[in-house]
Write a protein that holds these residues in place. Structure first.
Motif, PDB file in Angstrom:
ATOM      1  N   VAL A 267       0.844  -1.193   0.000  1.00 15.08           N
ATOM      2  CA  VAL A 267       0.000   0.000   0.000  1.00 15.08           C
ATOM      3  C   VAL A 267       0.883   1.247   0.000  1.00 15.08           C
ATOM      4  CG1 VAL A 267      -1.754   1.295   1.298  1.00 15.08           C
ATOM      5  CG2 VAL A 267      -1.787  -1.204   1.344  1.00 15.08           C
ATOM      6  N   SER A 268       0.601   2.191  -0.896  1.00 11.44           N
ATOM      7  CA  SER A 268       1.215   3.509  -0.735  1.00 11.44           C
ATOM      8  C   SER A 268       0.100   4.545  -0.724  1.00 11.44           C
ATOM      9  CB  SER A 268       2.250   3.793  -1.821  1.00 11.44           C
ATOM     10  OG  SER A 268       1.701   3.639  -3.099  1.00 11.44           O
ATOM     11  N   LEU A 269       0.268   5.545   0.103  1.00 10.73           N
ATOM     12  CA  LEU A 269      -0.797   6.508   0.360  1.00 10.73           C
ATOM     13  C   LEU A 269      -0.241   7.926   0.353  1.00 10.73           C
ATOM     14  CD1 LEU A 269      -2.273   4.717   3.545  1.00 10.73           C
ATOM     15  CD2 LEU A 269      -3.211   4.586   1.223  1.00 10.73           C
ATOM     16  N   GLU A 270      -0.888   8.781  -0.410  1.00 14.24           N
ATOM     17  CA  GLU A 270      -0.540  10.201  -0.350  1.00 14.24           C
ATOM     18  C   GLU A 270      -1.800  10.915   0.095  1.00 14.24           C
ATOM     19  OE1 GLU A 270      -0.617  13.689  -1.132  1.00 14.24           O
ATOM     20  OE2 GLU A 270       0.062  13.514  -3.217  1.00 14.24           O
ATOM     21  N   LEU A 271      -1.804  11.381   1.347  1.00 12.68           N
ATOM     22  CA  LEU A 271      -3.056  11.791   1.981  1.00 12.68           C
ATOM     23  C   LEU A 271      -3.105  13.292   2.250  1.00 12.68           C
ATOM     24  CD1 LEU A 271      -3.204   8.692   4.362  1.00 12.68           C
ATOM     25  CD2 LEU A 271      -4.176   8.951   2.066  1.00 12.68           C
ATOM     26  N   GLY A 272      -3.894  13.662   3.222  1.00 16.19           N
ATOM     27  CA  GLY A 272      -4.144  15.084   3.458  1.00 16.19           C
ATOM     28  C   GLY A 272      -2.938  15.840   3.989  1.00 16.19           C
ATOM     29  N   GLY A 273      -3.095  17.145   4.040  1.00 15.76           N
ATOM     30  CA  GLY A 273      -2.042  17.995   4.585  1.00 15.76           C
ATOM     31  C   GLY A 273      -2.640  19.219   5.245  1.00 15.76           C
ATOM     32  N   LYS A 274      -1.813  19.922   5.949  1.00 14.56           N
ATOM     33  CA  LYS A 274      -2.251  21.167   6.605  1.00 14.56           C
ATOM     34  C   LYS A 274      -0.990  22.014   6.710  1.00 14.56           C
ATOM     35  CE  LYS A 274      -5.594  23.394   8.538  1.00 14.56           C
ATOM     36  NZ  LYS A 274      -6.789  23.831   7.825  1.00 14.56           N
ATOM     37  N   ALA A 275      -0.439  22.357   5.543  1.00 15.41           N
ATOM     38  CA  ALA A 275       0.924  22.893   5.481  1.00 15.41           C
ATOM     39  C   ALA A 275       1.081  24.218   6.215  1.00 15.41           C
ATOM     40  CB  ALA A 275       1.331  23.067   4.018  1.00 15.41           C
ATOM     41  N   PRO A 276       2.052  24.279   7.129  1.00 12.60           N
ATOM     42  CA  PRO A 276       2.393  25.572   7.706  1.00 12.60           C
ATOM     43  C   PRO A 276       3.134  26.425   6.682  1.00 12.60           C
ATOM     44  CG  PRO A 276       3.882  23.871   8.524  1.00 12.60           C
ATOM     45  CD  PRO A 276       2.853  23.174   7.679  1.00 12.60           C
ATOM     46  N   THR A 277       2.852  27.719   6.695  1.00 16.43           N
ATOM     47  CA  THR A 277       3.521  28.675   5.816  1.00 16.43           C
ATOM     48  C   THR A 277       4.118  29.710   6.762  1.00 16.43           C
ATOM     49  OG1 THR A 277       1.786  28.254   4.199  1.00 16.43           O
ATOM     50  CG2 THR A 277       3.115  30.231   3.839  1.00 16.43           C
ATOM     51  N   ILE A 278       5.437  29.642   6.937  1.00 19.73           N
ATOM     52  CA  ILE A 278       6.071  30.399   8.016  1.00 19.73           C
ATOM     53  C   ILE A 278       6.798  31.598   7.435  1.00 19.73           C
ATOM     54  CG2 ILE A 278       7.764  30.245   9.877  1.00 19.73           C
ATOM     55  CD1 ILE A 278       7.295  27.161   9.791  1.00 19.73           C
ATOM     56  N   VAL A 279       6.369  32.794   7.828  1.00 20.65           N
ATOM     57  CA  VAL A 279       7.003  34.003   7.300  1.00 20.65           C
ATOM     58  C   VAL A 279       7.823  34.626   8.434  1.00 20.65           C
ATOM     59  CG1 VAL A 279       6.627  36.179   6.098  1.00 20.65           C
ATOM     60  CG2 VAL A 279       4.996  34.297   5.777  1.00 20.65           C
ATOM     61  N   LEU A 280       9.148  34.528   8.321  1.00 25.82           N
ATOM     62  CA  LEU A 280      10.011  35.068   9.371  1.00 25.82           C
ATOM     63  C   LEU A 280      10.098  36.587   9.229  1.00 25.82           C
ATOM     64  CD1 LEU A 280      12.884  32.391   9.542  1.00 25.82           C
ATOM     65  CD2 LEU A 280      10.734  32.495  10.806  1.00 25.82           C
ATOM     66  N   GLY A 281      10.561  37.220  10.307  1.00 25.66           N
ATOM     67  CA  GLY A 281      10.565  38.690  10.372  1.00 25.66           C
ATOM     68  C   GLY A 281      11.398  39.369   9.294  1.00 25.66           C
ATOM     69  N   ASP A 282      12.394  38.667   8.769  1.00 26.70           N
ATOM     70  CA  ASP A 282      13.288  39.293   7.792  1.00 26.70           C
ATOM     71  C   ASP A 282      12.856  39.024   6.341  1.00 26.70           C
ATOM     72  OD1 ASP A 282      14.101  36.423   8.000  1.00 26.70           O
ATOM     73  OD2 ASP A 282      15.420  37.082   6.388  1.00 26.70           O
ATOM     74  N   ALA A 283      11.725  38.324   6.159  1.00 27.84           N
ATOM     75  CA  ALA A 283      11.348  37.890   4.799  1.00 27.84           C
ATOM     76  C   ALA A 283      11.126  39.084   3.879  1.00 27.84           C
ATOM     77  CB  ALA A 283      10.075  37.056   4.858  1.00 27.84           C
ATOM     78  N   ASP A 284      11.350  38.866   2.600  1.00 25.97           N
ATOM     79  CA  ASP A 284      10.982  39.843   1.575  1.00 25.97           C
ATOM     80  C   ASP A 284       9.454  39.870   1.533  1.00 25.97           C
ATOM     81  OD1 ASP A 284      10.026  40.753  -0.927  1.00 25.97           O
ATOM     82  OD2 ASP A 284      11.982  40.405  -1.844  1.00 25.97           O
ATOM     83  N   ILE A 285       8.888  40.991   1.968  1.00 24.90           N
ATOM     84  CA  ILE A 285       7.429  41.006   2.178  1.00 24.90           C
ATOM     85  C   ILE A 285       6.656  40.801   0.872  1.00 24.90           C
ATOM     86  CG2 ILE A 285       5.466  42.407   2.963  1.00 24.90           C
ATOM     87  CD1 ILE A 285       7.145  43.365   5.219  1.00 24.90           C
ATOM     88  N   ASP A 286       7.090  41.458  -0.187  1.00 21.01           N
ATOM     89  CA  ASP A 286       6.341  41.321  -1.448  1.00 21.01           C
ATOM     90  C   ASP A 286       6.355  39.873  -1.933  1.00 21.01           C
ATOM     91  OD1 ASP A 286       5.798  43.942  -1.391  1.00 21.01           O
ATOM     92  OD2 ASP A 286       7.411  44.535  -2.773  1.00 21.01           O
ATOM     93  N   MET A 287       7.542  39.273  -1.819  1.00 18.85           N
ATOM     94  CA  MET A 287       7.659  37.879  -2.269  1.00 18.85           C
ATOM     95  C   MET A 287       6.804  36.956  -1.383  1.00 18.85           C
ATOM     96  SD  MET A 287      10.929  35.442  -2.128  1.00 18.85           S
ATOM     97  CE  MET A 287      11.927  35.313  -3.533  1.00 18.85           C
ATOM     98  N   ALA A 288       6.843  37.214  -0.087  1.00 23.08           N
ATOM     99  CA  ALA A 288       6.088  36.371   0.840  1.00 23.08           C
ATOM    100  C   ALA A 288       4.583  36.526   0.616  1.00 23.08           C
ATOM    101  CB  ALA A 288       6.457  36.704   2.283  1.00 23.08           C
ATOM    102  N   VAL A 289       4.149  37.750   0.366  1.00 22.73           N
ATOM    103  CA  VAL A 289       2.706  37.974   0.151  1.00 22.73           C
ATOM    104  C   VAL A 289       2.257  37.251  -1.122  1.00 22.73           C
ATOM    105  CG1 VAL A 289       1.012  39.733  -0.510  1.00 22.73           C
ATOM    106  CG2 VAL A 289       2.506  40.115   1.460  1.00 22.73           C
ATOM    107  N   ALA A 290       3.026  37.414  -2.189  1.00 20.33           N
ATOM    108  CA  ALA A 290       2.651  36.759  -3.452  1.00 20.33           C
ATOM    109  C   ALA A 290       2.690  35.241  -3.278  1.00 20.33           C
ATOM    110  CB  ALA A 290       3.598  37.188  -4.565  1.00 20.33           C
ATOM    111  N   GLY A 291       3.738  34.746  -2.623  1.00 22.59           N
ATOM    112  CA  GLY A 291       3.906  33.300  -2.461  1.00 22.59           C
ATOM    113  C   GLY A 291       2.861  32.704  -1.543  1.00 22.59           C
TER     114      GLY A 291
END
Ligand code: ADP
Length: 500
Positions: A267-291
């Motif tokens: 059996v192989s299974l690819e199931l649900g997810g609940k991906a965290p999207t972590i934006v650190l304080g130094d992130a490029d804001i425009d890139m992070a918002v678009a992404g």
């Protein structure tokens, strides 16, 4: 927020003829109705109208398809040398490219996703997946071992096809999910009984025609349409299927794993997810918002890797949230077949109701709905792109997989990566995560601490055919794509010889 209904171009006559024609299942070399004669309706999710009826198979049809697949693996398919298999798989990829308009239109018509995503993304990716595994067909080798016992020995391994495989796929990426399963199985020399989701069978049936056009021996690929509880359940329990591969919900994954215990099929299974999207304080804001927006809204959030739990550093939280909300509000909603559509409907009434119920629960649990928060319009299954702020880890919007265009966020206010990773890992799922930062050290440290099968840095939902994809924890068993997928479709046999 308006939904455009008037901009859907008429179907190309060839596509219209296929959709409006009578549909049958591919078993061996024959196109058959369900043995029971039953059918199920395929619906256009942008307006709820029935566009086609396909056979609704059951266990009798599964038996026939398994017999055809068994005959093929005991016969011509196993006699074919790998290079010949590779050529057929490559030819299939060329036929997919040659039929991109047909496949993309079917894919968007029945799933509701934007036609540009099908035409420029999913269908080419489907063809590339077949090409990549065509290359592997001639490179599946064993090893020789150096033996520790006294005497003269020759020991080696062979990689043999696991046999007849059942593959059950979902409706969110009907064609690329098909390719992720069918391509490595063919490269490994298996034969296949494939069941597309009941919501999206048309692309898979057209693919069946291409399999025939490519010249595969009969019975190598069999395609059954029908419901999960009938066809899917019969495949999972079938004593003559050697392996079942599934992508879908964790709930159904559990049922399949249980049903497979009869003959202990792999059996192989690819199931649900609940991906965290972590934006650190130094992130490029425009890139992070678009992404981050694309992480949440791509494919109307109907992706198991979708970014759904946003952890955003307090000092940029308001800016990031207002940026995502602004993008959400500008998305053009419409039918998948309208070339201007950026956000299509979700796939079914049932999904729409589930998504809006979870949003309402978030609201009554005290979260703040920044934008969206309800069904859009009264026709079709549209949900407004929704941003939910000030969530808490115990809320159902944070715990349950929503599978809709909904971004849920919470701020964090220190730079303790252990604490952040602990919060990000506070879920039963472990499929994917993304980190947005310019701090190389923080990116790598956090990537090592996150319990998920994929960690993206400064990108999200990036899949390449070379990169293994699958889940930790309750997100699944095994990895698809890359070389690892070949493990799912081969058995290793050890041969040990005492030399006389
Ligand atoms: P969703 O809930 O998002 O529709 P599912 O996990 O139910 O996703 O469906 C994914 C695939 O699993 C579909 O092809 C569906 O028909 C199939 N499926 C659903 N229930 C079962 C089951 N009990 N056994 C096997 N396959 C199933």
């Amino acid at each position: 927020m308006t939904i455009r209904f008037d901009a859907v171009p008429p179907l190309d006559p060839k596509v219209a003829a296929f959709v409006g024609g009578s549909h049958a299942m591919l078993v061996g070399n024959a196109w058959l109705p369900a043995a029971s004669g039953k059918t199920l309706d395929v619906v256009d999710p942008s307006n709820g109208r029935i566009i086609a009826a396909v056979p609704a198979g059951d266990s009798a049809d599964v038996d026939l398809a398994v017999q055809a697949a068994r005959k093929a693996i005991d016969g011509p398919w196993s006699k074919m040398v790998p290079a010949e298999r590779a050529r057929l798989i490559w030819k299939l990829a060329d036929l997919i490219d040659a039929n991109v308009d047909m496949l993309a239109t079917l894919n968007s018509y029945e799933s509701g996703k934007p036609i540009g995503d099908s035409r420029n993304g999913e269908v080419p990716f489907t063809a590339e997946t077949f090409r990549y595994y065509a290359g592997w067909a001639t490179k599946i080798n064993g090893e020789t071992m150096t033996i520790n016992a006294p005497g003269d020995w020759h020991a080696y391994t062979r990689r043999e096809p696991v046999g007849v495989v059942g593959q059950i796929i979902p409706w969110n990426f009907p064609l690329s999910m098909l390719a992720w399963k069918v391509a490595p199985a063919l490269a490994a020399g298996c034969t296949i009984v494939l069941k597309p989701a009941e919501q999206t069978p048309l692309g898979a049936l057209y693919f069946g025609k291409l399999v025939q056009d490519a010249g595969f021996p009969e019975g190598v690929v069999n395609i059954l349409t029908g419901f999960g509880e009938t066809v899917g359940a019969a495949m999972s329990a079938h004593p003559d299927i050697d392996k079942v591969a599934f992508t879908g919900s964790t709930e159904v994954g559990r049922l399949i794993a249980r049903a497979a215990t009869g003959n202990l099929k792999k059996v192989s299974l690819e199931l649900g997810g609940k991906a965290p999207t972590i934006v650190l304080g130094d992130a490029d804001i425009d890139m992070a918002v678009a992404g981050a927006s694309s992480a949440a809204f791509f494919n109307a959030g109907q992706s198991c890797g979708a970014g759904t739990r946003f952890f955003v550093h307090k000092k940029i939280y308001d800016k990031v949230m207002s940026g995502i909300a602004e993008r959400a509000e500008k998305l053009k909603l419409g039918a998948g077949l309208d070339p201007a559509t950026e956000l299509g409907p979700v796939v079914s009434q049932q999904q729409m109701e589930r998504i809006t119920r979870l949003i309402s629960e978030g609201r009554s649990d005290g979260a703040e709905i920044v934008t969206g928060g309800a069904r859009a319009g009264h026709v079709g299954y549209f949900v407004k792109p929704t941003v939910i702020s000030r969530t808490r880890p115990d809320m159902s919007v944070i715990r349950e997989e929503i599978f809709g265009p909904v971004a849920c966020a919470m701020p964090f206010d220190d730079d303790d990566l252990d604490k952040l990773a602990k919060d990000a890992n506070d879920t039963e799922y472990g499929l994917a995560a993304s980190i947005w930062t310019n701090n190389l050290g923080a990116a790598h440290r956090l990537a090592a601490k996150i319990k998920s099968g994929t960690v993206w840095v400064n990108c999200h939902n990036f899949n390449d055919v070379t990169m293994p994809f699958g889940g930790f924890k309750q997100s699944g068993w095994g990895r698809e794509l890359g070389e690892q997928a070949l493990q799912l479709y081969t058995e290793t046999k050890t041969v040990a010889i005492r030399l006389p």
